[in-house]
Each structure stands twice: as structure tokens, then as C-alpha cells.
Design a protein around this motif. Structure first.
Motif, PDB file in Angstrom:
ATOM      1  N   PRO A 148      10.707  -8.470 -16.284  1.00 16.17           N
ATOM      2  CA  PRO A 148       9.868  -8.556 -15.070  1.00 16.17           C
ATOM      3  C   PRO A 148      10.678  -8.719 -13.796  1.00 16.17           C
ATOM      4  CG  PRO A 148       8.958  -9.911 -16.834  1.00 16.17           C
ATOM      5  CD  PRO A 148      10.294  -9.468 -17.292  1.00 16.17           C
ATOM      6  N   VAL A 149      11.768  -9.495 -13.858  1.00 13.35           N
ATOM      7  CA  VAL A 149      12.610  -9.681 -12.674  1.00 13.35           C
ATOM      8  C   VAL A 149      13.259  -8.364 -12.278  1.00 13.35           C
ATOM      9  CG1 VAL A 149      14.737 -10.771 -11.853  1.00 13.35           C
ATOM     10  CG2 VAL A 149      13.015 -12.130 -13.035  1.00 13.35           C
ATOM     11  N   LEU A 150      13.740  -7.590 -13.252  1.00 14.73           N
ATOM     12  CA  LEU A 150      14.340  -6.288 -12.947  1.00 14.73           C
ATOM     13  C   LEU A 150      13.328  -5.361 -12.286  1.00 14.73           C
ATOM     14  CD1 LEU A 150      16.471  -5.561 -16.145  1.00 14.73           C
ATOM     15  CD2 LEU A 150      17.330  -5.950 -13.831  1.00 14.73           C
ATOM     16  N   MET A 151      12.113  -5.329 -12.804  1.00 12.05           N
ATOM     17  CA  MET A 151      11.076  -4.484 -12.205  1.00 12.05           C
ATOM     18  C   MET A 151      10.837  -4.877 -10.752  1.00 12.05           C
ATOM     19  SD  MET A 151       8.222  -4.315 -15.217  1.00 12.05           S
ATOM     20  CE  MET A 151       8.562  -3.629 -16.842  1.00 12.05           C
ATOM     21  N   LEU A 152      10.702  -6.181 -10.503  1.00 13.24           N
ATOM     22  CA  LEU A 152      10.398  -6.655  -9.152  1.00 13.24           C
ATOM     23  C   LEU A 152      11.552  -6.382  -8.197  1.00 13.24           C
ATOM     24  CD1 LEU A 152       8.399  -8.106  -7.326  1.00 13.24           C
ATOM     25  CD2 LEU A 152       9.421 -10.283  -8.043  1.00 13.24           C
ATOM     26  N   ILE A 153      12.774  -6.675  -8.621  1.00 12.85           N
ATOM     27  CA  ILE A 153      13.940  -6.473  -7.752  1.00 12.85           C
ATOM     28  C   ILE A 153      14.121  -4.994  -7.421  1.00 12.85           C
ATOM     29  CG2 ILE A 153      16.454  -6.595  -7.670  1.00 12.85           C
ATOM     30  CD1 ILE A 153      16.255  -9.227  -9.203  1.00 12.85           C
ATOM     31  N   LEU A 154      14.042  -4.136  -8.419  1.00 10.42           N
ATOM     32  CA  LEU A 154      14.190  -2.703  -8.172  1.00 10.42           C
ATOM     33  C   LEU A 154      13.070  -2.180  -7.272  1.00 10.42           C
ATOM     34  CD1 LEU A 154      15.228  -1.567 -11.766  1.00 10.42           C
ATOM     35  CD2 LEU A 154      16.700  -1.681  -9.750  1.00 10.42           C
ATOM     36  N   GLY A 155      11.856  -2.721  -7.466  1.00  2.39           N
ATOM     37  CA  GLY A 155      10.749  -2.317  -6.613  1.00  2.39           C
ATOM     38  C   GLY A 155      10.966  -2.720  -5.164  1.00  2.39           C
ATOM     39  N   ILE A 156      11.464  -3.941  -4.948  1.00  2.00           N
ATOM     40  CA  ILE A 156      11.717  -4.420  -3.586  1.00  2.00           C
ATOM     41  C   ILE A 156      12.804  -3.589  -2.911  1.00  2.00           C
ATOM     42  CG2 ILE A 156      12.621  -6.368  -2.252  1.00  2.00           C
ATOM     43  CD1 ILE A 156      11.243  -8.219  -4.245  1.00  2.00           C
ATOM     44  N   ILE A 157      13.839  -3.242  -3.666  1.00  2.00           N
ATOM     45  CA  ILE A 157      14.957  -2.503  -3.086  1.00  2.00           C
ATOM     46  C   ILE A 157      14.510  -1.160  -2.516  1.00  2.00           C
ATOM     47  CG2 ILE A 157      17.070  -1.252  -3.704  1.00  2.00           C
ATOM     48  CD1 ILE A 157      17.729  -3.558  -5.581  1.00  2.00           C
ATOM     49  N   TYR A 158      13.596  -0.470  -3.200  1.00  2.00           N
ATOM     50  CA  TYR A 158      13.220   0.879  -2.780  1.00  2.00           C
ATOM     51  C   TYR A 158      11.902   0.927  -2.022  1.00  2.00           C
ATOM     52  CZ  TYR A 158      17.175   2.690  -5.290  1.00  2.00           C
ATOM     53  OH  TYR A 158      18.462   2.962  -5.697  1.00  2.00           O
ATOM     54  N   THR A 159      11.318  -0.239  -1.712  1.00  2.00           N
ATOM     55  CA  THR A 159      10.120  -0.264  -0.870  1.00  2.00           C
ATOM     56  C   THR A 159      10.400   0.205   0.559  1.00  2.00           C
ATOM     57  OG1 THR A 159       9.022  -1.994  -2.181  1.00  2.00           O
ATOM     58  CG2 THR A 159       8.342  -1.753   0.117  1.00  2.00           C
ATOM     59  N   PRO A 160      11.506  -0.217   1.208  1.00  2.00           N
ATOM     60  CA  PRO A 160      11.741   0.234   2.587  1.00  2.00           C
ATOM     61  C   PRO A 160      11.801   1.747   2.743  1.00  2.00           C
ATOM     62  CG  PRO A 160      13.151  -1.631   2.085  1.00  2.00           C
ATOM     63  CD  PRO A 160      12.504  -1.231   0.798  1.00  2.00           C
ATOM     64  N   GLY A 161      12.476   2.434   1.820  1.00  3.77           N
ATOM     65  CA  GLY A 161      12.554   3.887   1.928  1.00  3.77           C
ATOM     66  C   GLY A 161      11.196   4.536   1.790  1.00  3.77           C
ATOM     67  N   SER A 162      10.385   4.033   0.866  1.00  3.76           N
ATOM     68  CA  SER A 162       9.040   4.565   0.701  1.00  3.76           C
ATOM     69  C   SER A 162       8.185   4.287   1.932  1.00  3.76           C
ATOM     70  CB  SER A 162       8.397   3.951  -0.551  1.00  3.76           C
ATOM     71  OG  SER A 162       7.091   4.439  -0.748  1.00  3.76           O
ATOM     72  N   TYR A 163       8.358   3.100   2.523  1.00  2.36           N
ATOM     73  CA  TYR A 163       7.613   2.743   3.739  1.00  2.36           C
ATOM     74  C   TYR A 163       7.944   3.691   4.888  1.00  2.36           C
ATOM     75  CZ  TYR A 163       6.636   0.235   8.084  1.00  2.36           C
ATOM     76  OH  TYR A 163       6.221  -0.092   9.345  1.00  2.36           O
ATOM     77  N   ARG A 164       9.219   3.896   5.139  1.00  2.00           N
ATOM     78  CA  ARG A 164       9.616   4.743   6.268  1.00  2.00           C
ATOM     79  C   ARG A 164       9.130   6.175   6.084  1.00  2.00           C
ATOM     80  NH1 ARG A 164      14.647   2.059   5.714  1.00  2.00           N
ATOM     81  NH2 ARG A 164      15.503   3.939   4.736  1.00  2.00           N
ATOM     82  N   PHE A 165       9.212   6.676   4.858  1.00  2.00           N
ATOM     83  CA  PHE A 165       8.774   8.042   4.590  1.00  2.00           C
ATOM     84  C   PHE A 165       7.267   8.184   4.804  1.00  2.00           C
ATOM     85  CE2 PHE A 165       7.478  11.506   1.728  1.00  2.00           C
ATOM     86  CZ  PHE A 165       8.320  12.517   2.167  1.00  2.00           C
ATOM     87  N   ALA A 166       6.484   7.252   4.238  1.00  2.00           N
ATOM     88  CA  ALA A 166       5.025   7.325   4.372  1.00  2.00           C
ATOM     89  C   ALA A 166       4.592   7.121   5.818  1.00  2.00           C
ATOM     90  CB  ALA A 166       4.374   6.279   3.470  1.00  2.00           C
ATOM     91  N   ARG A 167       5.247   6.219   6.535  1.00  2.00           N
ATOM     92  CA  ARG A 167       4.883   5.969   7.934  1.00  2.00           C
ATOM     93  C   ARG A 167       5.143   7.209   8.790  1.00  2.00           C
ATOM     94  NH1 ARG A 167       7.176   5.002  12.591  1.00  2.00           N
ATOM     95  NH2 ARG A 167       6.071   3.721  14.165  1.00  2.00           N
ATOM     96  N   ALA A 168       6.282   7.878   8.566  1.00  2.00           N
ATOM     97  CA  ALA A 168       6.591   9.073   9.340  1.00  2.00           C
ATOM     98  C   ALA A 168       5.538  10.161   9.117  1.00  2.00           C
ATOM     99  CB  ALA A 168       7.969   9.592   8.964  1.00  2.00           C
ATOM    100  N   LEU A 169       5.078  10.310   7.889  1.00  2.00           N
ATOM    101  CA  LEU A 169       4.032  11.290   7.615  1.00  2.00           C
ATOM    102  C   LEU A 169       2.703  10.867   8.219  1.00  2.00           C
ATOM    103  CD1 LEU A 169       4.819  11.997   3.851  1.00  2.00           C
ATOM    104  CD2 LEU A 169       5.293  13.528   5.766  1.00  2.00           C
ATOM    105  N   ALA A 170       2.372   9.583   8.085  1.00  2.00           N
ATOM    106  CA  ALA A 170       1.071   9.094   8.552  1.00  2.00           C
ATOM    107  C   ALA A 170       0.963   9.116  10.071  1.00  2.00           C
ATOM    108  CB  ALA A 170       0.829   7.681   8.029  1.00  2.00           C
ATOM    109  N   VAL A 171       2.070   8.910  10.769  1.00  2.00           N
ATOM    110  CA  VAL A 171       2.040   8.951  12.237  1.00  2.00           C
ATOM    111  C   VAL A 171       1.592  10.325  12.723  1.00  2.00           C
ATOM    112  CG1 VAL A 171       3.525   8.986  14.279  1.00  2.00           C
ATOM    113  CG2 VAL A 171       3.676   7.092  12.679  1.00  2.00           C
ATOM    114  N   ASN A 172       2.076  11.377  12.088  1.00  2.00           N
ATOM    115  CA  ASN A 172       1.674  12.729  12.475  1.00  2.00           C
ATOM    116  C   ASN A 172       0.197  12.987  12.191  1.00  2.00           C
ATOM    117  OD1 ASN A 172       4.278  13.406  13.356  1.00  2.00           O
ATOM    118  ND2 ASN A 172       4.892  14.069  11.304  1.00  2.00           N
TER     119      ASN A 172
END
Length: 285
Positions: A148-172
Motif C-alpha cells: 500500500p505504501v508503494l502504491m501511494l508513494i508512486l501515485g503521489i510522485i506522478y500526480t503533478p504531471g497528470s495535473y498539469r496535463f489535464a489543466r492545460a487541456l481543460a483551460v482550452n
């Protein structure tokens, strides 16, 4: 006759909205095969994953042991099949965590704007400034290396990239007329995200999900190779490479087979993603 076949193919593509070439189908089959193996691993392994079945360590490939044996004489085929359960399962769970949080926050920030968008974006920028491998090493060393710790840590690490990508699309999309009309109707934030923004960015988001999955597979394998990933008696593919690295001078399949397993999964996902933009263009046309 050739013209009729071409027209039939074109009509089929228009009906389905998808166009898979041979590479795309092969990649999809490889991905589905590994997913099926991960689900059915306890039922398809020919030997117990901890059973010592050969007196010869780093045994060669044979009819009895198609992928040889490891440094203790255990069947490598069984261990790779069962290792898929951890590699695919942990990576998929971490990808879902990262992309569900990142995409949701990205769309919310784009639609809300103002101080919420600014504050959240600056926090995400600060989080993404930390090198992913360094963050994972420090977090796992400090908290522990349970699944469970590995899942959470890996998820946190790659959340920023997913956020920036989705925000850039959603802004348009947020500047489109249909979103403005929905906002004037008094629709709530949840409706705008669910019904107006997400359906119009779902194609690129799915492609990004595949990329995040590949990144997480490679990072998880790297952590396991360093001894900070999946811990014994469980083992993922990265752990199998680490524990059998001593067989590399002998050309043992015990160290090469899990490496090929990692390569086959990540390359298949990448090649399938390469086919997604064509599918998106066909569908939008």
C-alpha cells in the motif's frame, strides 16, 4: 474488388471510430495477456513460487523449466508469472491514484480559476520540483516498503504531471461557448467537470494514463532492483532481476527473462499509445 474492400474498410472505420494497425493489435494483445496473467497467476504457475525444484542453480532453459531456474533452483517461469501480479497490479493502482487525483484537480483548477488555481498550481510546481527517484527513495526508506505504501508513494510522485496535463487541456475547453452557456445556466462545478470538460479531453487523458503507467512500471522496477520495492517472499520483476544478477556472467535466463518481461510490457504500452492519436483524429473527424 480492391475498391470495394477499401470502401468496406473505410466504412468500418467510420462506424467504430477506431483504426488499429497491426502494431496496435499486437501491442493490445501483449498488454491483455500480461493483465490476464496477473489475474490468473496463482492458477497458471506450473510450480510453487518458493519451491526449490532443481538442484542446479541458474539452470538452463529446458522442457521442464522453459525459463531456467534461479539462484536457489526455483522455477523462473512460475516466479515471472506470479511477479506480473505485483508489477502490473501495483503500477495500475498507482496510475489510477495519480491520474484520478491529478485530472480531477486539474479540471477543477481550470474551471474555478482565481486564487484556487494559483495556489494549487504553485503547490503542484513545488511538489514536482523534487526528483521522482529521490522522493521515492526517501519516502520508502522513511515509511517502509509495504505494497500500500508503494502504491501511494508512486501515485503521489506522478500526480503533478497528470495535473498539469489535464489543466492545460481543460483551460482550452473552458473558454468554449458551450461551457460559457452551461455556466450562465447556473450549472455547478461538478456538472461542468463531468459533463462539459471531461468528455472533451478524455482522448488525450487516456494517452497520458498510458504514459504514467509506463513511468510507474520503470520506477517500481528500479526501486525493487535497489531493494526498496516489493520485499521477499513476494517479488516483482525488478526484484527478480536484482536477486539473480549474479547469473549475468553466465548468460542465465533467470536474469534476462524478467528484464524481457519489463521491456515487453512497457514497449507494448508505448506502441499502443502511439496508435491513440490516429484514433482520436478519426473519431473527431
Amino acid at each position: 474488388m480492391a475498391i470495394d474492400a477499401a470502401n468496406t474498410t473505410t466504412a468500418s472505420q467510420r462506424r467504430t471510430g477506431y483504426r488499429f494497425n497491426l502494431t496496435g493489435w499486437i501491442s493490445l494483445i501483449v498488454i491483455l495477456a500480461w493483465a490476464l496473467i496477473a489475474i490468473l497467476a496463482p492458477y497458471v504457475t506450473p510450480h510453487g513460487i518458493s519451491d526449490i525444484v532443481d538442484t542446479d542453480y541458474f539452470g538452463p532453459m529446458s522442457l521442464q523449466f522453459p525459463l531456467g531456474t534461479d539462484y536457489l533452483g526455483r522455477d523462473m517461469l512460475s516466479r515471472i508469472l506470479f511477479g506480473a501480479r505485483y508489477t502490473v497490479g501495483i503500477s495500475l493502482a498507482a496510475t489510477l491514484i495519480a491520474c484520478s487525483i491529478g485530472v480531477t484537480l486539474g479540471m477543477a483548477a481550470a474551471v474555478t480559476g482565481g486564487w484556487f488555481d494559483t495556489a494549487l498550481s504553485r503547490f503542484i510546481d513545488a511538489l514536482s520540483s523534487i526528483p521522482s527517484k529521490l522522493f521515492a527513495l526517501v519516502a520508502v526508506a522513511g515509511v517502509g516498503s509495504s505494497i500500500p505504501v508503494l502504491m501511494l508513494i508512486l501515485g503521489i510522485i506522478y500526480t503533478p504531471g497528470s495535473y498539469r496535463f489535464a489543466r492545460a487541456l481543460a483551460v482550452n475547453v473552458n473558454t468554449a461557448d458551450f461551457v460559457t452557456v452551461a455556466r450562465l445556466r447556473g450549472e455547478k462545478l461538478s456538472y461542468l467537470i463531468r459533463a462539459e470538460i471531461l468528455p472533451n479531453i478524455i482522448g488525450p487523458v487516456l494517452a497520458d494514463v498510458g504514459l504514467r503507467f509506463v513511468f510507474i512500471v520503470l520506477l517500481l522496477s528500479g526501486l525493487s532492483f535497489l531493494g526498496l520495492g516489493v520485499q521477499p517472499p513476494e517479488a516483482d520483476w525488478g526484484s527478480l532481476v536484482r536477486e539473480n544478477i549474479g547469473g549475468l556472467p553466465f548468460g542465465s535466463p533467470a536474469v534476462m527473462a524478467p528484464s524481457f518481461a519489463i521491456a515487453s510490457l512497457t514497449i507494448a504500452v508505448n506502441m499502443l499509445i502511439d496508435n491513440l492519436p490516429q484514433k482520436i483524429r478519426d473519431r473527431s473527424a
